[in-house]
Design an enzyme around this catalytic site. Structure first.
Site, PDB file in Angstrom:
ATOM      1  N   ASP A  26      43.847  45.689  44.103  1.00 10.43           N
ATOM      2  CA  ASP A  26      42.764  45.608  43.133  1.00 10.43           C
ATOM      3  C   ASP A  26      42.917  46.327  41.851  1.00 10.43           C
ATOM      4  O   ASP A  26      42.669  45.968  40.778  1.00 10.43           O
ATOM      5  CB  ASP A  26      41.386  46.084  44.025  1.00 10.43           C
ATOM      6  CG  ASP A  26      40.084  45.657  43.323  1.00 10.43           C
ATOM      7  OD1 ASP A  26      40.389  45.063  42.309  1.00 10.43           O
ATOM      8  OD2 ASP A  26      38.972  45.882  43.851  1.00 10.43           O
ATOM      9  N   CYS A  42      38.485  43.402  38.303  1.00  9.28           N
ATOM     10  CA  CYS A  42      38.786  41.991  38.607  1.00  9.28           C
ATOM     11  C   CYS A  42      38.977  41.283  37.197  1.00  9.28           C
ATOM     12  O   CYS A  42      38.101  41.374  36.451  1.00  9.28           O
ATOM     13  CB  CYS A  42      37.641  41.445  39.480  1.00  9.28           C
ATOM     14  SG  CYS A  42      38.067  39.556  39.788  1.00  9.28           S
TER      15      CYS A  42
HETATM   16  P1  HMG Z   1      43.010  25.991  41.440  1.00  8.85           P
HETATM   17  O1  HMG Z   1      43.424  25.877  40.144  1.00  8.85           O
HETATM   18  O2  HMG Z   1      41.505  25.494  41.535  1.00  8.85           O
HETATM   19  O3  HMG Z   1      43.695  25.640  42.614  1.00  8.85           O
HETATM   20  O4  HMG Z   1      42.949  27.789  42.075  1.00  8.85           O
HETATM   21  P2  HMG Z   1      44.599  24.295  43.037  1.00  8.85           P
HETATM   22  O5  HMG Z   1      44.489  24.314  44.569  1.00  8.85           O
HETATM   23  O6  HMG Z   1      44.044  23.147  42.462  1.00  8.85           O
HETATM   24  O7  HMG Z   1      46.062  24.714  42.609  1.00  8.85           O
HETATM   25  C1  HMG Z   1      46.547  24.732  41.354  1.00  8.85           C
HETATM   26  C2  HMG Z   1      47.914  25.227  41.095  1.00  8.85           C
HETATM   27  O8  HMG Z   1      47.830  26.639  41.708  1.00  8.85           O
HETATM   28  C3  HMG Z   1      48.893  24.416  42.009  1.00  8.85           C
HETATM   29  O9  HMG Z   1      50.075  24.596  41.265  1.00  8.85           O
HETATM   30  C4  HMG Z   1      48.790  25.276  43.442  1.00  8.85           C
HETATM   31  O10 HMG Z   1      50.340  25.003  44.019  1.00  8.85           O
HETATM   32  C5  HMG Z   1      48.719  26.663  43.008  1.00  8.85           C
HETATM   33  P3  HMG Z   1      50.635  23.701  40.135  1.00  8.85           P
HETATM   34  O11 HMG Z   1      50.766  22.179  41.009  1.00  8.85           O
HETATM   35  O12 HMG Z   1      49.556  23.398  39.076  1.00  8.85           O
HETATM   36  O13 HMG Z   1      51.969  24.160  39.744  1.00  8.85           O
HETATM   37  N1  HMG Z   1      48.316  27.351  43.901  1.00  8.85           N
HETATM   38  C6  HMG Z   1      48.828  28.522  44.529  1.00  8.85           C
HETATM   39  N2  HMG Z   1      50.124  29.167  44.041  1.00  8.85           N
HETATM   40  C7  HMG Z   1      50.388  30.074  44.971  1.00  8.85           C
HETATM   41  N3  HMG Z   1      49.506  30.752  45.820  1.00  8.85           N
HETATM   42  C8  HMG Z   1      48.457  30.171  46.250  1.00  8.85           C
HETATM   43  C9  HMG Z   1      47.997  29.055  45.472  1.00  8.85           C
HETATM   44  N4  HMG Z   1      47.011  28.239  45.542  1.00  8.85           N
HETATM   45  C10 HMG Z   1      46.934  27.298  44.585  1.00  8.85           C
HETATM   46  N5  HMG Z   1      47.774  30.785  47.013  1.00  8.85           N
HETATM   47  C11 HMG Z   1      42.735  29.557  43.405  1.00  8.85           C
HETATM   48  C12 HMG Z   1      42.119  28.142  43.045  1.00  8.85           C
HETATM   49  C13 HMG Z   1      42.238  30.079  44.545  1.00  8.85           C
HETATM   50  C14 HMG Z   1      44.129  29.296  43.897  1.00  8.85           C
HETATM   51  C15 HMG Z   1      42.782  30.473  42.049  1.00  8.85           C
HETATM   52  O14 HMG Z   1      41.410  30.364  41.551  1.00  8.85           O
HETATM   53  C16 HMG Z   1      43.226  31.669  42.459  1.00  8.85           C
HETATM   54  O15 HMG Z   1      44.448  32.186  42.824  1.00  8.85           O
HETATM   55  N6  HMG Z   1      42.302  32.886  42.251  1.00  8.85           N
HETATM   56  C17 HMG Z   1      42.650  34.192  42.732  1.00  8.85           C
HETATM   57  C18 HMG Z   1      41.710  35.126  41.629  1.00  8.85           C
HETATM   58  C19 HMG Z   1      41.681  36.560  42.005  1.00  8.85           C
HETATM   59  O16 HMG Z   1      42.906  36.781  42.616  1.00  8.85           O
HETATM   60  N7  HMG Z   1      41.052  37.383  41.856  1.00  8.85           N
HETATM   61  C20 HMG Z   1      40.849  38.576  42.149  1.00  8.85           C
HETATM   62  C21 HMG Z   1      40.788  39.027  43.601  1.00  8.85           C
HETATM   63  S1  HMG Z   1      39.064  39.087  44.165  1.00  8.85           S
HETATM   64  C22 HMG Z   1      38.460  40.642  43.510  1.00  8.85           C
HETATM   65  O17 HMG Z   1      39.367  41.421  42.802  1.00  8.85           O
HETATM   66  C23 HMG Z   1      37.289  41.221  44.256  1.00  8.85           C
HETATM   67  C24 HMG Z   1      37.339  42.316  45.198  1.00  8.85           C
HETATM   68  O18 HMG Z   1      38.058  43.276  44.784  1.00  8.85           O
HETATM   69  C25 HMG Z   1      36.256  42.683  45.835  1.00  8.85           C
HETATM   70  C26 HMG Z   1      35.300  43.130  44.660  1.00  8.85           C
HETATM   71  O19 HMG Z   1      35.531  44.128  43.870  1.00  8.85           O
HETATM   72  O20 HMG Z   1      34.020  42.678  44.681  1.00  8.85           O
HETATM   73  C27 HMG Z   1      38.227  41.777  46.549  1.00  8.85           C
HETATM   74 MG    MG Z   2      37.210  45.140  43.748  1.00  9.80          MG
END
Ligand code: HMG
Ligand code: MG
Length: 299
Positions: free
Chosen positions: A16, A240
């Site tokens: 995070d 985030c």
């Molecule tokens: P999307 O664009 O809707 O996904 O993203 P998709 O399935 O259509 O795939 C698009 C592209 O991403 C494709 O590649 C996939 O292969 C690739 P392309 O064909 O364009 O070359 N892809 C991946 N590559 C590597 N690893 C993967 C993966 N999945 C798809 N796992 C997705 C949807 C969920 C992947 C995207 O939105 C994403 O990665 N989001 C992450 C956001 C994030 O990490 N946010 C921070 C964490 S949450 C947080 O911090 C809160 C927390 O701390 C608690 C709090 O504070 O409240 C936990």
């Molecule tokens: Mg957080």
């Protein structure tokens, strides 16, 4: 050890924290950070995220980092996994603990993972099934439990519904996240109480960001309510990237200082943690957000 007196700290700084830092740290520095953290007595050190590198370039080196860290017996190193693709990448390097994440707010979920709440839970089902088969344990995060940067107020009933859904899906622990740090103690307590009416308290954790300086007060009110798992990030890094205005997590050093001062136990060596936080701040070229570290340095 007296369970009522022991608080498990889930250190989220390497995930995070670093996911929102402008300075991109090389993999070997991230590995050094995690190795330092796991020698402080922490039992859970979240290591990285197997999310899309296009969405979070800061953690594109997840596989290299996970493979490179020393796996200290008794310490777990969970990683974030948003979908099956992430699960496969994580398993390829031997991950045994994962965390799935969704939110109580529809608007935030769309920005963060490009899915509605229900779509995200549907995405987790195959991940959960594979995890069960592989003996991988799964934590669940619910974000925006005390407010959303896009929709504003988040009804308590939505927080309860999502936390309960993740628990029923098989998450052993649900972390309740005040993603943008807008919560205040009475609201935090009411939120935890409402969730604990549906999910056992010993399966709940709290996760506060310190945007408005309320995090320690919120943690204290949740401890009084009975929670014994607290997420925090060394040096108070992070936030985030998809939560406009969100700043760092509460600093682990400050949480540990408060807990030890209250006569509670964490198993963490505060001096080693302070040294690690100061080292990380130097790596990032910025001042630490930990008030305890600042006070110690000034003294
Ligand atoms: P999307 O664009 O809707 O996904 O993203 P998709 O399935 O259509 O795939 C698009 C592209 O991403 C494709 O590649 C996939 O292969 C690739 P392309 O064909 O364009 O070359 N892809 C991946 N590559 C590597 N690893 C993967 C993966 N999945 C798809 N796992 C997705 C949807 C969920 C992947 C995207 O939105 C994403 O990665 N989001 C992450 C956001 C994030 O990490 N946010 C921070 C964490 S949450 C947080 O911090 C809160 C927390 O701390 C608690 C709090 O504070 O409240 C936990
Ligand atoms: Mg957080």
């Amino acid at each position: 050890m007296n369970a009522a007196n022991f608080v498990r700290i889930v250190e989220v700084g390497a995930r995070d924290g670093l996911q929102n830092e402008k300075t991109l740290l090389p993999a070997d520095v991230k590995i050094a950070l995690i190795d330092r953290l796991s020698s402080t007595g922490l039992s859970v050190v979240e290591a990285t995220s197997f999310v899309s590198p296009k969405w979070v370039p800061q953690l594109a080196d997840a596989a290299q980092v996970y493979a490179g860290i020393r796996k200290v017996p008794g310490v777990t190193y969970p990683v974030l996994v948003p979908n099956e693709q992430g699960y496969e990448r994580a398993r390829a390097v031997g991950v045994t603990e994962i965390a799935v994440f969704t939110a109580a707010s529809e608007a935030f979920n769309q920005k963060n993972i490009n899915a509605s709440i229900d779509e995200s839970i549907d995405r987790f089902r195959p991940v959960m099934a594979r995890a069960r088969e592989d003996g991988v344990s799964v934590r669940g995060y619910v974000s925006t439990v005390l407010g959303c940067p896009y929709q504003g107020e988040v009804p308590l009933s939505d927080v309860v519904r999502v936390a309960k859904a993740l628990h029923e899906l098989g998450c052993h622990e649900i972390s309740l996240g005040d993603t943008i740090g807008v919560g205040t103690p009475a609201k935090a307590r009411a939120m935890l109480r409402a969730v604990a009416a549906e999910v056992p308290m010993d399966a709940l954790a709290v996760h506060f960001h310190d945007t408005y300086g309320q995090a320690l007060a919120n943690i204290l009110s949740c401890l009084e309510e009975g929670v014994r798992v607290v997420d925090s990030a060394v040096s108070g890094t992070g936030g985030c990237p998809y939560a406009k205005g969100a700043t760092g997590n509460v600093a682990s050093e400050d949480v540990v200082y408060m807990l030890h001062g209250m006569g509670m136990q964490t198993g963490v060596d505060l001096d080693l943690l302070i040294a690690t936080g100061a080292w990380l701040a130097a790596q990032l070229g910025k001042e630490t957000a930990s008030r305890v570290t600042r006070a110690r340095t000034a003294a």
